[in-house]
Design a protein around this motif. Structure first.
Motif, mmCIF file in Angstrom:
data_model
loop_
_atom_site.group_PDB
_atom_site.id
_atom_site.type_symbol
_atom_site.label_atom_id
_atom_site.label_comp_id
_atom_site.label_asym_id
_atom_site.label_seq_id
_atom_site.Cartn_x
_atom_site.Cartn_y
_atom_site.Cartn_z
ATOM 1 N N ARG A 39 0.798 -1.241 0.135
ATOM 2 C CA ARG A 39 0.034 -0.140 -0.107
ATOM 3 C C ARG A 39 0.740 1.369 -0.051
ATOM 4 O O ARG A 39 1.780 1.417 0.628
ATOM 5 C CB ARG A 39 -0.767 0.024 1.315
ATOM 6 C CG ARG A 39 -1.976 1.110 0.969
ATOM 7 C CD ARG A 39 -2.972 0.787 2.524
ATOM 8 N NE ARG A 39 -4.139 1.614 2.210
ATOM 9 C CZ ARG A 39 -5.348 1.181 2.054
ATOM 10 N NH1 ARG A 39 -5.500 -0.146 1.950
ATOM 11 N NH2 ARG A 39 -6.392 1.913 1.764
ATOM 12 N N GLU A 40 0.682 2.202 -0.880
ATOM 13 C CA GLU A 40 1.383 3.139 -1.117
ATOM 14 C C GLU A 40 1.052 4.448 -0.025
ATOM 15 O O GLU A 40 -0.088 4.658 0.007
ATOM 16 C CB GLU A 40 1.315 3.843 -2.399
ATOM 17 C CG GLU A 40 2.180 3.138 -3.383
ATOM 18 C CD GLU A 40 1.815 3.358 -4.923
ATOM 19 O OE1 GLU A 40 2.953 3.320 -5.474
ATOM 20 O OE2 GLU A 40 0.589 3.882 -5.180
ATOM 21 N N VAL A 41 1.957 4.900 0.621
ATOM 22 C CA VAL A 41 1.447 5.837 1.810
ATOM 23 C C VAL A 41 2.375 7.234 1.478
ATOM 24 O O VAL A 41 3.690 7.118 0.915
ATOM 25 C CB VAL A 41 1.722 5.408 3.256
ATOM 26 C CG1 VAL A 41 0.685 4.205 3.391
ATOM 27 C CG2 VAL A 41 3.107 4.720 3.440
ATOM 28 N N MET A 53 -0.694 8.822 5.387
ATOM 29 C CA MET A 53 -1.985 8.629 4.997
ATOM 30 C C MET A 53 -1.804 7.999 3.709
ATOM 31 O O MET A 53 -0.468 7.883 2.975
ATOM 32 C CB MET A 53 -2.867 9.778 4.682
ATOM 33 C CG MET A 53 -2.336 10.944 3.903
ATOM 34 S SD MET A 53 -3.204 12.412 3.810
ATOM 35 C CE MET A 53 -3.529 13.030 5.357
ATOM 36 N N ASP A 54 -2.877 7.360 2.860
ATOM 37 C CA ASP A 54 -2.819 6.893 1.563
ATOM 38 C C ASP A 54 -2.243 7.948 0.648
ATOM 39 O O ASP A 54 -2.740 9.169 0.948
ATOM 40 C CB ASP A 54 -4.029 6.209 1.074
ATOM 41 C CG ASP A 54 -4.563 5.239 1.678
ATOM 42 O OD1 ASP A 54 -3.907 4.430 2.431
ATOM 43 O OD2 ASP A 54 -5.952 4.733 1.792
ATOM 44 N N ILE A 55 -1.487 7.726 -0.264
ATOM 45 C CA ILE A 55 -0.744 8.650 -1.155
ATOM 46 C C ILE A 55 -1.594 9.305 -2.119
ATOM 47 O O ILE A 55 -1.577 10.393 -2.716
ATOM 48 C CB ILE A 55 0.521 7.889 -1.776
ATOM 49 C CG1 ILE A 55 1.347 8.999 -2.353
ATOM 50 C CG2 ILE A 55 0.167 7.163 -2.971
ATOM 51 C CD1 ILE A 55 2.578 8.435 -2.721
ATOM 52 N N ARG A 56 -2.637 8.574 -2.637
ATOM 53 C CA ARG A 56 -3.580 9.216 -3.615
ATOM 54 C C ARG A 56 -4.907 9.618 -3.073
ATOM 55 O O ARG A 56 -5.626 9.143 -1.979
ATOM 56 C CB ARG A 56 -4.119 7.811 -4.462
ATOM 57 C CG ARG A 56 -3.160 7.329 -5.379
ATOM 58 C CD ARG A 56 -2.778 8.558 -6.629
ATOM 59 N NE ARG A 56 -1.779 7.654 -7.427
ATOM 60 C CZ ARG A 56 -1.440 8.841 -8.464
ATOM 61 N NH1 ARG A 56 -2.082 9.931 -8.673
ATOM 62 N NH2 ARG A 56 -0.708 8.311 -9.338
ATOM 63 N N TYR A 58 -8.623 10.744 -2.316
ATOM 64 C CA TYR A 58 -9.911 10.141 -2.224
ATOM 65 C C TYR A 58 -10.748 10.449 -3.562
ATOM 66 O O TYR A 58 -11.500 9.770 -3.842
ATOM 67 C CB TYR A 58 -10.583 10.242 -1.030
ATOM 68 C CG TYR A 58 -11.187 11.677 -0.665
ATOM 69 C CD1 TYR A 58 -12.525 11.938 -1.249
ATOM 70 C CD2 TYR A 58 -10.279 12.502 -0.084
ATOM 71 C CE1 TYR A 58 -12.903 13.127 -0.771
ATOM 72 C CE2 TYR A 58 -11.026 13.891 0.315
ATOM 73 C CZ TYR A 58 -12.226 14.077 -0.246
ATOM 74 O OH TYR A 58 -12.760 15.605 -0.089
ATOM 75 N N HIS A 59 -10.725 11.806 -3.721
ATOM 76 C CA HIS A 59 -11.605 12.138 -4.788
ATOM 77 C C HIS A 59 -11.295 11.699 -6.087
ATOM 78 O O HIS A 59 -12.194 11.403 -6.943
ATOM 79 C CB HIS A 59 -11.608 13.957 -4.861
ATOM 80 C CG HIS A 59 -12.081 14.503 -5.791
ATOM 81 N ND1 HIS A 59 -11.425 15.135 -6.836
ATOM 82 C CD2 HIS A 59 -13.365 14.509 -6.181
ATOM 83 C CE1 HIS A 59 -12.385 15.765 -7.906
ATOM 84 N NE2 HIS A 59 -13.510 15.276 -7.540
ATOM 85 N N SER A 60 -9.978 11.785 -6.538
ATOM 86 C CA SER A 60 -9.878 11.676 -7.824
ATOM 87 C C SER A 60 -8.277 11.013 -8.174
ATOM 88 O O SER A 60 -7.857 10.822 -9.239
ATOM 89 C CB SER A 60 -9.831 12.658 -8.912
ATOM 90 O OG SER A 60 -9.898 12.420 -10.279
ATOM 91 N N GLY A 61 -7.964 10.476 -7.140
ATOM 92 C CA GLY A 61 -6.364 9.886 -7.029
ATOM 93 C C GLY A 61 -5.523 10.653 -7.167
ATOM 94 O O GLY A 61 -4.283 10.429 -7.795
ATOM 95 N N GLY A 62 -5.453 11.977 -6.837
ATOM 96 C CA GLY A 62 -4.466 12.988 -7.011
ATOM 97 C C GLY A 62 -3.300 12.542 -6.043
ATOM 98 O O GLY A 62 -3.302 11.912 -5.244
ATOM 99 N N TYR A 145 -8.099 3.978 -4.433
ATOM 100 C CA TYR A 145 -6.791 4.423 -5.372
ATOM 101 C C TYR A 145 -5.632 3.798 -4.594
ATOM 102 O O TYR A 145 -4.602 4.226 -5.208
ATOM 103 C CB TYR A 145 -6.813 5.721 -5.267
ATOM 104 C CG TYR A 145 -7.955 6.540 -6.260
ATOM 105 C CD1 TYR A 145 -7.752 6.525 -7.497
ATOM 106 C CD2 TYR A 145 -8.977 7.153 -5.595
ATOM 107 C CE1 TYR A 145 -8.768 7.104 -8.268
ATOM 108 C CE2 TYR A 145 -10.015 7.907 -6.262
ATOM 109 C CZ TYR A 145 -10.074 7.685 -7.770
ATOM 110 O OH TYR A 145 -10.909 8.299 -8.386
ATOM 111 N N ALA A 146 -5.956 3.200 -3.460
ATOM 112 C CA ALA A 146 -4.753 2.683 -2.616
ATOM 113 C C ALA A 146 -3.859 1.347 -3.312
ATOM 114 O O ALA A 146 -2.692 1.208 -2.888
ATOM 115 C CB ALA A 146 -5.101 2.376 -1.215
ATOM 116 N N THR A 147 -4.473 0.860 -4.378
ATOM 117 C CA THR A 147 -3.735 -0.380 -4.664
ATOM 118 C C THR A 147 -4.294 -0.822 -6.337
ATOM 119 O O THR A 147 -4.935 0.123 -6.811
ATOM 120 C CB THR A 147 -4.431 -1.779 -4.078
ATOM 121 O OG1 THR A 147 -5.699 -1.847 -4.335
ATOM 122 C CG2 THR A 147 -3.985 -1.605 -2.734
#
Length: 157
Positions: A39-41, A53-56, A58-62, A145-147
């Motif tokens: 998982r990218e953080v 936090m998650d790197i992407r 939540y809205h559009s994967g920014g 967007y996490a994986t």
């Protein structure tokens, strides 16, 4: 009990802490990216505190690791560079400004959309930074967007 037929609920999965770097390097750069259990953080050091936090977004994967940190209503937030969504570092809440359209003299107030970005635990031990993934049992918008195909940091095998 048949152990071979038992499956672990992925929502209740327990993760070990993963060393992602050195404290002095994070304090200097104020942010770093890492892959923790696939998982990218993104990990931030801001105002003397560590946040992950998650790197992407939540809205559009920014790419949140490219965003700026700003304070809104007394809360430190990462601002997504794509669409300017504001996400609190401490809780993962999405913030927005709202006004009462029936009150012409109303001033905008900051409101919460609820937790939108998955937050992970950061610990420091002997100068090493460790991240432990969240095991909170709720679906979070950033999970999408996490994986998978949205990964931007590729691990070498």
């Amino acid at each position: 009990m048949d152990l071979s037929s038992s499956t672990q609920n992925p929502e209740k999965k327990e993760y070990s802490s993963v060393c992602v770097g050195r404290e002095d390097a994070l304090k200097k750069s104020e942010r770093m990216t890492a892959v923790v259990h696939d998982r990218e953080v993104v990990i931030f050091y801001h105002k003397g505190e560590y946040h992950a936090m998650d790197i992407r977004c939540y809205h559009s994967g920014g790419p949140l690791h490219l965003g700026e940190i700003e304070d809104f209503d007394g809360r430190s937030c990462i601002v997504c560079p794509w669409h300017k969504y504001k996400i609190t570092l401490a809780t993962g809440e999405g913030l927005y400004q709202s006004i009462d359209p029936k009150d012409p003299s109303a001033k905008p107030t900051w409101c919460s959309k609820g937790i939108k970005q998955r937050i992970h635990t950061v610990t420091v031990d002997n100068g090493n930074i460790y991240v432990t993934l969240s095991t909170e049992p709720f679906k979070c918008d950033s999970d999408f967007y996490a994986t998978g195909i949205f990964k931007v940091i590729q691990t070498s095998l």
